[in-house]
Design an enzyme around this catalytic site. Structure first.
Site, PDB file in Angstrom:
ATOM      1  N   TYR A  37      -2.200   0.867  10.181  1.00  0.00           N
ATOM      2  CA  TYR A  37      -2.175   0.146   8.907  1.00  0.00           C
ATOM      3  C   TYR A  37      -0.904   0.476   8.123  1.00  0.00           C
ATOM      4  CZ  TYR A  37      -3.680  -1.210   4.185  1.00  0.00           C
ATOM      5  OH  TYR A  37      -3.773  -1.764   2.936  1.00  0.00           O
TER       6      TYR A  37
ATOM      7  N   SER B 181       0.835  -1.198   0.000  1.00  0.00           N
ATOM      8  CA  SER B 181       0.000   0.000   0.000  1.00  0.00           C
ATOM      9  C   SER B 181       0.867   1.244   0.000  1.00  0.00           C
ATOM     10  CB  SER B 181      -0.908   0.015   1.239  1.00  0.00           C
ATOM     11  OG  SER B 181      -1.563   1.260   1.375  1.00  0.00           O
TER      12      SER B 181
END
Length: 409
Positions: free
Chosen positions: A255, A242
């Site tokens: 995250y 990501s």
């Protein structure tokens, strides 16, 4: 006059080819590949100088032919006989993991297993002729049933929770039976979870540990287990990471930290596996709508848990209005996310079939621009760009509002 006209059109053809290649390199995905871009620009200048000397038409035709060869699409590797292992699910946690992540309190978790990138990639790769082994959390679930219905008889489904050692070992044993004496051509790491939202200070320590357990340690466990089979085939390892692991997205500290650890591990692995002939690629997707991100009941539950478990002092300083805005911004962002998963699926496919796969794939609208700004612009500018791109906060924490009010008085 005719010679002049012929030379002119050859000149225009060669220049168009080289300039087109330079622009394509500039606007495509590898914005960090500065040497490649500079080489294209240098070649363009060199050809322009040569053409300005009005070299013989035959030589210019040869240059044009070489340019066409350089820009021609590459033929991919055949899929027949190659076996892939894909972690299909957007990771959904069992009850024990939920307790770990939320301090023993029950919480509604997203039902996104056997969906999203993993399922779409499995269907695409099966249609290309690969023998796909796909891990799912529930062999009797609707996602697994759809894969059986839409894929060929080559597909093998195995039950695996990437955070459970026994599940990983059982999946490895099933894969070895499927392979026989062959190696594993591709390992696609896709499983992951984003369990909360909120400022770094507001996120619980159990949330940080939970993200690391799934996104980093789970993928690490699977990769280490299957790596000898990939080395045997001189195959590929593809990991969906990501951009939040490399750029400071607001409200995604837990995250992002887990994805940062994952990206660094994969990059290190790429260096170490080069002598073995193993190609390692990382895919950095834009925002896409999956079962997890579009489950608004999940985000409502997360908001309630955040209010319940936050210390009274922090709640007093930030204020409930600030937290409510964060939840609403996440929901708005999820609604505007793209439903077309093809950029990510195309990247996974290219990483598995290209003779020279890219190290990094920036998949989706705006990702290349975001990395370009993050790399080449001042930090203050890139920070403002991220804030406006992701969560456009307008509400100021309650304690700061009180300070401003006191200063005015």
């Amino acid at each position: 006059m005719e010679e002049f006209a012929l030379s002119f059109w050859i000149y225009m053809g060669v220049m168009s080819m080289f300039l087109g290649g330079a622009v394509r390199k500039m606007l495509a995905v590898q914005l960090r590949a500065a040497p490649t871009l500079l080489a294209w620009l240098g070649a363009t200048v060199l050809v322009e100088r040569l053409c300005s000397l009005w070299l013989p038409g035959a030589l210019l035709l040869g240059l044009l032919g070489a340019a066409c060869c350089l820009c021609a699409p590459r033929r991919g590797l055949p899929a027949e006989g190659k076996v892939l292992f894909i972690t299909v699910e957007d990771h959904s946690m069992n009850s024990d993991q939920q307790d770990f992540l939320h301090g023993g309190s029950p919480v509604l978790c997203p039902p996104g297993c056997d969906s999203g990138f993993g399922k779409a990639a499995t269907q695409r790769l099966d249609s290309l002729g690969f023998e796909v082994i796909a891990s799912v959390l529930d062999l009797e679930g609707p996602g697994a049933a759809e894969l059986r219905r839409t894929c060929s008889s080559r597909l093998t489904l195995v039950k695996m929770d990437i955070t459970q050692h026994d599940d990983v070992q059982n999946a490895l044993a099933c894969t070895k039976v499927k392979l026989g004496l062959r190696g594993l051509w591709g390992l696609v790491n896709n499983a992951g979870v984003c369990v909360n939202f909120g400022d770094a200070e507001l996120s619980l320590m159990t949330t940080y540990r939970g993200c690391m357990e799934v996104n980093f340690f789970g993928t690490l466990s699977v990769t280490k287990a299957f790596l000898p089979l990939v080395r045997q085939a001189k195959g590929r390892i593809i990991t969906v990471s990501s951009p939040s692991g490399e750029q400071p997205f607001p409200c995604l500290a837990a995250y992002g930290a887990s994805k940062a650890a994952l990206s660094l591990f994969i990059d290190t692995l790429r260096h170490e596996l080069e002598p073995w002939g193993v190609k390692v690629s990382t895919i950095l997707p834009a925002s896409f709508k999956t079962a997890q991100t579009s489950n608004f009941a999940y985000w409502e539950e997360q908001y309630k848990k955040l209010l319940q478990e936050m210390s009274p002092g922090l709640l007093e300083e930030y204020g409930e209005e600030y937290l409510l805005e964060t939840k609403e911004l996440f929901q708005i962002h999820a609604k505007t996310a793209s439903e077309d998963l093809s950029p990510v699926i195309n990247a996974i496919t290219d990483a598995l079939t290209a003779r020279q796969p890219k190290v990094r794939y920036y998949a989706g609208p705006g990702v290349a621009l975001m990395y370009f700004i993050h790399t080449y612009f001042p930090t203050s500018f890139s920070d403002r760009f991220l804030q406006r791109l992701f969560v456009k906060k307008k509400v100021v924490p309650l304690a700061l509002r009180r300070q401003v009010q006191q200063q005015r008085e």
